[in-house]
Design a protein around this motif. Structure first.
Motif, PDB file in Angstrom:
ATOM      1  N   ARG A 185      39.250  42.030  24.773  1.00 13.70           N
ATOM      2  CA  ARG A 185      38.813  41.382  26.024  1.00 13.70           C
ATOM      3  C   ARG A 185      39.869  40.400  26.537  1.00 13.70           C
ATOM      4  O   ARG A 185      40.157  40.341  27.732  1.00 13.70           O
ATOM      5  CB  ARG A 185      37.490  40.637  25.810  1.00 13.70           C
ATOM      6  N   PHE A 186      40.471  39.639  25.618  1.00 21.61           N
ATOM      7  CA  PHE A 186      41.346  38.552  26.046  1.00 21.61           C
ATOM      8  C   PHE A 186      42.700  39.064  26.550  1.00 21.61           C
ATOM      9  O   PHE A 186      43.200  38.591  27.560  1.00 21.61           O
ATOM     10  CB  PHE A 186      41.521  37.561  24.892  1.00 21.61           C
ATOM     11  N   SER A 187      43.270  40.019  25.832  1.00 24.24           N
ATOM     12  CA  SER A 187      44.545  40.566  26.305  1.00 24.24           C
ATOM     13  C   SER A 187      44.332  41.370  27.592  1.00 24.24           C
ATOM     14  O   SER A 187      45.190  41.357  28.480  1.00 24.24           O
ATOM     15  CB  SER A 187      45.191  41.444  25.220  1.00 24.24           C
ATOM     16  N   THR A 188      43.177  42.035  27.702  1.00 24.62           N
ATOM     17  CA  THR A 188      42.880  42.795  28.921  1.00 24.62           C
ATOM     18  C   THR A 188      42.751  41.856  30.113  1.00 24.62           C
ATOM     19  O   THR A 188      43.301  42.122  31.189  1.00 24.62           O
ATOM     20  CB  THR A 188      41.578  43.618  28.740  1.00 24.62           C
ATOM     21  N   LEU A 189      42.009  40.758  29.934  1.00 21.21           N
ATOM     22  CA  LEU A 189      41.890  39.760  31.013  1.00 21.21           C
ATOM     23  C   LEU A 189      43.275  39.269  31.432  1.00 21.21           C
ATOM     24  O   LEU A 189      43.587  39.178  32.622  1.00 21.21           O
ATOM     25  CB  LEU A 189      41.060  38.565  30.533  1.00 21.21           C
ATOM     26  N   THR A 190      44.106  38.955  30.445  1.00 16.47           N
ATOM     27  CA  THR A 190      45.437  38.404  30.721  1.00 16.47           C
ATOM     28  C   THR A 190      46.289  39.396  31.511  1.00 16.47           C
ATOM     29  O   THR A 190      46.886  39.051  32.537  1.00 16.47           O
ATOM     30  CB  THR A 190      46.148  38.053  29.397  1.00 16.47           C
ATOM     31  N   ARG A 191      46.327  40.632  31.042  1.00 20.40           N
ATOM     32  CA  ARG A 191      47.143  41.655  31.697  1.00 20.40           C
ATOM     33  C   ARG A 191      46.603  41.981  33.097  1.00 20.40           C
ATOM     34  O   ARG A 191      47.360  42.083  34.063  1.00 20.40           O
ATOM     35  CB  ARG A 191      47.171  42.926  30.838  1.00 20.40           C
ATOM     36  N   ASN A 192      45.274  42.118  33.191  1.00 16.78           N
ATOM     37  CA  ASN A 192      44.693  42.540  34.469  1.00 16.78           C
ATOM     38  C   ASN A 192      44.766  41.453  35.535  1.00 16.78           C
ATOM     39  O   ASN A 192      44.883  41.755  36.722  1.00 16.78           O
ATOM     40  CB  ASN A 192      43.247  43.013  34.269  1.00 16.78           C
ATOM     41  N   ILE A 193      44.700  40.194  35.136  1.00 14.18           N
ATOM     42  CA  ILE A 193      44.904  39.105  36.105  1.00 14.18           C
ATOM     43  C   ILE A 193      46.313  39.194  36.679  1.00 14.18           C
ATOM     44  O   ILE A 193      46.519  39.097  37.895  1.00 14.18           O
ATOM     45  CB  ILE A 193      44.660  37.722  35.448  1.00 14.18           C
ATOM     46  N   GLY A 198      49.671  40.737  41.189  1.00 14.72           N
ATOM     47  CA  GLY A 198      50.948  41.316  41.615  1.00 14.72           C
ATOM     48  C   GLY A 198      52.150  40.540  41.103  1.00 14.72           C
ATOM     49  O   GLY A 198      53.297  40.877  41.405  1.00 14.72           O
ATOM     50  N   GLU A 199      51.912  39.517  40.318  1.00 11.20           N
ATOM     51  CA  GLU A 199      52.975  38.701  39.729  1.00 11.20           C
ATOM     52  C   GLU A 199      52.341  37.829  38.643  1.00 11.20           C
ATOM     53  O   GLU A 199      51.122  37.802  38.496  1.00 11.20           O
ATOM     54  CB  GLU A 199      53.614  37.802  40.802  1.00 11.20           C
ATOM     55  N   LYS A 200      53.199  37.129  37.893  1.00 13.89           N
ATOM     56  CA  LYS A 200      52.649  36.230  36.874  1.00 13.89           C
ATOM     57  C   LYS A 200      51.914  35.064  37.541  1.00 13.89           C
ATOM     58  O   LYS A 200      52.207  34.713  38.689  1.00 13.89           O
ATOM     59  CB  LYS A 200      53.786  35.673  35.999  1.00 13.89           C
ATOM     60  N   THR A 309      45.568  37.812  45.238  1.00 11.71           N
ATOM     61  CA  THR A 309      46.820  38.387  45.746  1.00 11.71           C
ATOM     62  C   THR A 309      47.392  37.463  46.816  1.00 11.71           C
ATOM     63  O   THR A 309      46.742  36.508  47.254  1.00 11.71           O
ATOM     64  CB  THR A 309      46.555  39.754  46.385  1.00 11.71           C
ATOM     65  N   ARG A 310      48.589  37.767  47.269  1.00  6.91           N
ATOM     66  CA  ARG A 310      49.214  36.974  48.337  1.00  6.91           C
ATOM     67  C   ARG A 310      48.350  37.028  49.602  1.00  6.91           C
ATOM     68  O   ARG A 310      48.227  36.027  50.318  1.00  6.91           O
ATOM     69  CB  ARG A 310      50.629  37.482  48.622  1.00  6.91           C
ATOM     70  N   GLU A 311      47.758  38.167  49.868  1.00  2.00           N
ATOM     71  CA  GLU A 311      46.874  38.291  51.041  1.00  2.00           C
ATOM     72  C   GLU A 311      45.654  37.375  50.899  1.00  2.00           C
ATOM     73  O   GLU A 311      45.283  36.664  51.838  1.00  2.00           O
ATOM     74  CB  GLU A 311      46.396  39.747  51.194  1.00  2.00           C
ATOM     75  N   GLU A 312      45.039  37.393  49.719  1.00  3.81           N
ATOM     76  CA  GLU A 312      43.836  36.589  49.500  1.00  3.81           C
ATOM     77  C   GLU A 312      44.133  35.096  49.531  1.00  3.81           C
ATOM     78  O   GLU A 312      43.268  34.289  49.881  1.00  3.81           O
ATOM     79  CB  GLU A 312      43.180  36.985  48.175  1.00  3.81           C
ATOM     80  N   ARG A 313      45.367  34.747  49.160  1.00  2.00           N
ATOM     81  CA  ARG A 313      45.766  33.331  49.198  1.00  2.00           C
ATOM     82  C   ARG A 313      46.228  32.905  50.592  1.00  2.00           C
ATOM     83  O   ARG A 313      46.613  31.754  50.787  1.00  2.00           O
ATOM     84  CB  ARG A 313      46.879  33.069  48.172  1.00  2.00           C
TER      85      ARG A 313
END
Length: 634
Positions: A185-193, A198-200, A309-313
C-alpha cells in the motif's frame, strides 16, 4: 493506520482506468451505510488515542543516531505477543508509513466515565514498555514528530542510498525506498502520487536565518537531473518525497458520538480548535538536517502527498483534468457539516456536481452531500486487483479508498458496514510529544473539551476562511507566544440552526457574524483575559467542579490541564522551542542552521532520557509535584 488489505497493487495507469468505478461504487457503499444507520441513536461516548513511534538506534561509539528499518518485524512480534494471543490485550499495534515507525492504540476504547482519564497515561506507558521490550540493544522507542536528520546521508540502519535515477518508488535525492514500509500500500501510494502529479512532490520549508546562515541559502544537488534545481526555492530547505511528510509522527484522537447529528456538530466545533492545539503541541522545527523557520509539520506533510497536476493547481488551463483544486488532499477541512456551521461555509468548495446530485436525489441533505461530493473530486491512489469488484451491500472499501486518502484536520467517519461501531470523528492536527505525560495531557484536554461542548451546547464556530488563516499562523515559529488567532467571543449564544437552508446560510455572513469573533493570543484562548474571553481552562475547571470525580482522577486531570495552561502562557516551552534552544546552546552549533550528527545524537539522547523518566526537564514539564487544590481556582 488501520489493518491493511493484502493483494496485488495496480500501477497508476491501471488505477486511473478504475477511478470512476471506485467513485461510483464508493457512493453506493456510502448510501447503503447511511440508510442503514442514519437513525441510529444513543451510542456510547467511546474514544481512543493513536500514538506514532519511531524506532531509533543510539550509536554511542560514533555518536550518531539512526532510524532502524525493522518496524515490520517489531510489529509482527508485538501482534503475536499481544492481540493474536489475547483478543482483550490492552494494546493494539498497527503499521505506519515509515519502515522505522509503528502505531500504538489502546486495546479497547475508553468509555464515558471520568475515571477513564486516569488510565490513559498508564496505557501509553504499557505501550512504550511493551514495544521497548522487543527492541535490540542500543535501540529505543521515540515519540518525536520529525527526525532532525531525516534524508541526510546515512540516516538509516541498515544504511541505504537513495535511487533518484533508477527505477524506484519515490526517486528521491535523499529518502531511500527502503525507509518506506514494505507493505505494498505504501510504496503504491508513493509511486502513484508521483505518477499522477507528473513529477516528484515539492516541499520547500523556509530556513531559519541564523547569524552565519548563508544568505541567500542555496543548495546544490549533485545527483539532480534538473528537477530539484527547478523546484528548490532560495532560502528554503528542499525535500522531494512523501516520506518527508508521512514519515513524521503525530498524536490523534477518535470519538464515537451518540448519533450522526452529534458527530456532525462535534466535527464542526473541533475544526475551530485544530490550529490552536497544533500550535500548542508544536514539536517539529528541524528538517533534513537544518533548522527551519516553522514549528509544525502540517505544511510539510500537505506538500508531501500533493498529487494535483499542474492543471489542477491552476498552473495550466484545464484540458485533461476535470477540476481546479485549491488544496492538497492533506489539508484543513473545507466545509462545516452541521446546520450551525452553514452560514460560516465561506470557502469556495469544489464538488463533483453529478455525485452531489446523486446524493441529494437519494435523500442526503445539502451539507453532507457537498462534503462527500468534495472528497470524491479526488482519484483513488491505491487499488488492489482483488478489491475491484465488491459487494456494495456489505463492503465499503471503495468509499474508504477516497475517504481515507483525504487526510484533513478533522475526519467524519461513518460506521463500517454491519458493525457495532457508531458515527465517529477524528481529531488529527496534534504533534506527538516527548513523554507519555504530555501526550496524555493533550488527549485528555481534547476529550474534556468535547464533553464540555456537548454538555453546555457551546458554539465556537467562525468563518472557515478564518480557520484556514489560523492554520497558517499556527505553523510559524513560536506561534504560541507571537501568533494571533481568530476566535469566537461569545460561545454561549448557541446557534440557531437554519433547517431549511435559507436566510443567513444563503446570504453569507450577516452583520452580527462579523462581530462574532476577534483576534486573540493562545494565552487568552486557553487561560482567558478579562473583557475578551473567559478561557477554556476556567470553563473546564467549572465543568469538573460540577462532576462527581474521585480525588485521584481529579488530581490527574488538573495536572494535565496545568501543563496545557502553562504551555499556553509561555511559562513552559513547546517541544519545538525547547529543541531550538538545545541546538542553539550546543557547543558544536555554529549559528549556521546546520544540525550535525553530534548535535542530533546529543539532542535525541537527551530526549530519550527525559521520555524514560531518567532525567527531569522543568522547561518542558514544569515542577515534579502539584497540589491539586491549586488548579481549581484558576
Amino acid at each position: 493506520m488501520g489493518l491493511l488489505s493484502q493483494g496485488s497493487p495496480l500501477n497508476w495507469e491501471e488505477t486511473k482506468k478504475y477511478a470512476d468505478h471506485v467513485r461510483k461504487h464508493g457512493i453506493v457503499q456510502f448510501l447503503n451505510i447511511y440508510n442503514k444507520v442514519k437513525e441510529r441513536q444513543k451510542d456510547v461516548l467511546l474514544w481512543g488515542d493513536e500514538v506514532e513511534y519511531m524506532l531509533i538506534e543510539m550509536d554511542d561509539k560514533n555518536e550518531k543516531v539512526r532510524l532502524v528499518l525493522n518496524g515490520g518485524e517489531v510489529l509482527e512480534t508485538l501482534q503475536d505477543k499481544g492481540e493474536k494471543t489475547n483478543p482483550n490485550h490492552p494494546t493494539l499495534w498497527r503499521p505506519e508509513y515509515g519502515s522505522y515507525m509503528i502505531e500504538g492504540t489502546p486495546g479497547q476504547p475508553y468509555g464515558g466515565t471520568m475515571s477513564e482519564f486516569n488510565t490513559v497515561e498508564d496505557n501509553m506507558g504499557k505501550r512504550r514498555r511493551e514495544a521497548s521490550s522487543v527492541l535490540n540493544e542500543n535501540e529505543t522507542l521515540a515519540t518525536i514528530t520529525s527526525f532532525p536528520r531525516l534524508g541526510c546521508p546515512g540516516f538509516t540502519r541498515p544504511e541505504y542510498n537513495p535511487t533518484p535515477v533508477e527505477k524506484g518508488v519515490s526517486k528521491s535525492l535523499f529518502f531511500p525506498d527502503e525507509a518506506i514500509n514494505r507493505h505494498p500500500r505504501f510504496s503504491t501510494l508513493t509511486r502513484n502520487i508521483r505518477h499522477r502529479r507528473g513529477e516528484k512532490v515539492v516541499i520547500n520549508v523556509p530556513i531559519f536565518k541564523d547569524k552565519c546562515t548563508p544568505s541567500p541559502f542555496i543548495e546544490m544537488f549533485p545527483e539532480d537531473d534538473g528537477e530539484a534545481a527547478r523546484a528548490a526555492v532560495p532560502d528554503h530547505i528542499y525535500m522531494d518525497a512523501m516520506g518527508f511528510g508521512m514519515g513524521n509522527c503525530c498524536l490523534q484522537v477518535t470519538f464515537q458520538a451518540c448519533s450522526i447529528q452529534e458527530a456532525r456538530y462535534l466535527y464542526d466545533q473541533l475544526a475551530t480548535f485544530c490550529p490552536i492545539v497544533m500550535a500548542l503541541s508544536a514539536a517539529s522545527p528541524f528538517y533534513r538536517g537544518y533548522v527551519s523557520d516553522i514549528d509544525c509539520r502540517w505544511g510539510v506533510i500537505s506538500a508531501s502527498v500533493d498529487d494535483r497536476t499542474r492543471e489542477e493547481r491552476g498552473l495550466e488551463p484545464l484540458k485533461t483534468n476535470k477540476f481546479r483544486i485549491l488544496k492538497s488532499r492533506y489539508d484543513s477541512i473545507d466545509s462545516y457539516l452541521s446546520s450551525c456551521g452553514e452560514k460560516y461555509n465561506d470557502i469556495d468548495l469544489t464538488i463533483d456536481e453529478e455525485i452531489n446530485k446523486q446524493l441529494l436525489d437519494a435523500g442526503i441533505d445539502n451539507l453532507l452531500a457537498q462534503h462527500i461530493a468534495h472528497l470524491f473530486i479526488r482519484d483513488p491512489l491505491s487499488l488492489f486487483q482483488e478489491k475491484i469488484h465488491l459487494d456494495d451491500e456489505n463492503e465499503s472499501d471503495h468509499f474508504e479508498n477516497l475517504q481515507s486518502t483525504n487526510w484533513q484536520t478533522m475526519r467524519f467517519k461513518p460506521p463500517p458496514p454491519n458493525s457495532e461501531i457508531g458515527w465517529r470523528v477524528e481529531f488529527r492536527p496534534m504533534e506527538v510529544q516527548l513523554t507519555d505525560f504530555e501526550n496524555s495531557a493533550y488527549v485528555v484536554f481534547i476529550v474534556l473539551l468535547t464533553r464540555v461542548i456537548l454538555s453546555y451546547k457551546l458554539d465556537f464556530l467562525i468563518p472557515l476562511s478564518k480557520v484556514d488563516e489560523n492554520m497558517k499562523v499556527a505553523q510559524k515559529r513560536n506561534a504560541v507566544q507571537t501568533g494571533m488567532f481568530y476566535f469566537r467571543k461569545d460561545i454561549y449564544k448557541g446557534c440557531n440552526p437554519v433547517l431549511d437552508g435559507s436566510s443567513a446560510a444563503q446570504n453569507g455572513l450577516d452583520n452580527e457574524g462579523d462581530n462574532d469573533y476577534t483576534l486573540m493570543s493562545i494565552d487568552t484562548i486557553i487561560n482567558g483575559k478579562e473583557g475578551v474571553f473567559q478561557g477554556l481552562i476556567p470553563i473546564l475547571n467549572c465543568y469538573l467542579e460540577n462532576m462527581e470525580v474521585d480525588v485521584d482522577t481529579r488530581c490527574t486531570i488538573l495536572n494535565y490541564l496545568k501543563l496545557i495552561k502553562r504551555r499556553a502562557s509561555g511559562e513552559l516551552m513547546t517541544m519545538a522551542k525547547w529543541m531550538r534552544e538545545f541546538v542553539d546552546k550546543h557547543p558544536e552549533y555554529k549559528q549556521d542552521s546546520v544540525i550535525t550528527d553530534k548535535i542530533n545524537y546529543d539532542l535525541l539522547r537527551k530526549c530519550d532520557s527525559i521520555a524514560k523518566g531518567d532525567e527531569r526537564c522543568p522547561e518542558l514539564l514544569g515542577d515534579p509535584t502539584f497540589d491539586p487544590l491549586e488548579g481549581t481556582s484558576d
